[in-house]
Design a protein around this motif. Sequence first.
Motif, short mmCIF file in Angstrom:
data_model
loop_
_atom_site.label_atom_id
_atom_site.label_comp_id
_atom_site.label_asym_id
_atom_site.label_seq_id
_atom_site.Cartn_x
_atom_site.Cartn_y
_atom_site.Cartn_z
N CYS A 38 0.82 -1.21 0.00
CA CYS A 38 0.00 0.00 0.00
C CYS A 38 0.86 1.26 0.00
N ALA A 42 2.67 2.00 -3.36
CA ALA A 42 1.64 2.27 -4.37
C ALA A 42 1.14 3.71 -4.28
N HIS A 43 1.09 4.27 -3.06
CA HIS A 43 0.58 5.64 -2.91
C HIS A 43 1.68 6.69 -2.92
N LEU A 44 2.92 6.29 -2.61
CA LEU A 44 3.98 7.29 -2.47
C LEU A 44 4.76 7.50 -3.76
#
Length: 268
Positions: free
Chosen positions: A261, A264-266
Amino acid sequence: FLLPCHECDLVSAVSPGKDGQWLQCPRCQHPLMRPAQNDQLTPALAFTALLLLTLSLLFPYLGFEKNGIERAMTVTDAAYELAIYHHPALAVIVIATIIVIPALYLLSVCWIHMSLASPGPLPGSLFLARWLPRMQPWMMADVFAIAALVSLVKIIAMAHIQLLSAFWTFSGFALILLITVTRMNTIGLWQRLLGDLQQPAQAQAGDTAQRQGLIGCQWCGQLQPLGQSHRCHHCHSFLHERHPFNLQRVWALLVTAILCCFPAHLFP
Ligand SMILES: [Zn+2]
Ligand SMILES: [Zn+2]
């Protein structure tokens, strides 16, 4: 009649309530089934969704204009562009999950309801009924519609975007597909296809099926002796007890998902 809960295995006595009302497991509140009803709305919804899908494939989805160059894109262009940019596997997954599997699902729903309305069962209706719940997790038309909206927000600053006719028909298709799926319940459907469930002599309400030497079919709800056969004697689907190392697998998947997670977001 007696029905086992797929989540907690408690056998409970249920009586058919009002049309369209879900019966819940008294212990874990898992929805068990909706009583069989003479349902004409579900096939009507499925047919409407099929019609909207067909229209979405015939007309352009998005139009955009940048530096005087205008272009219109269709739904299938999304997969076509992926194939050109060296991601053929992704292109196949997109086409399968937003068009092919939903179309097969909706056709199956129409066929099974035609079979229920005709004097004898139509060929293949039992086979399709077995496959319906297995297709459900692979239908992602709603995910595609929402993802398209999110990407629109990102590119709206870079180009002039126009929502064309297929955008609206595809959104309608995704919504009606969702409503059709929520109206389907496999246990009620199997009761209409094969008649009432048989009750084993030793089955009692209030205890788990396993403690009574029984196993419940997750698809049609039929209780049967544990360890006697790998297939349900009512609907011929595969039976399974608790999956081995269930909790360990869930923990491993959960930790992996949390780890994935963050990047994937950073990262871009
Ligand atoms: Zn339960
Ligand atoms: Zn079964």
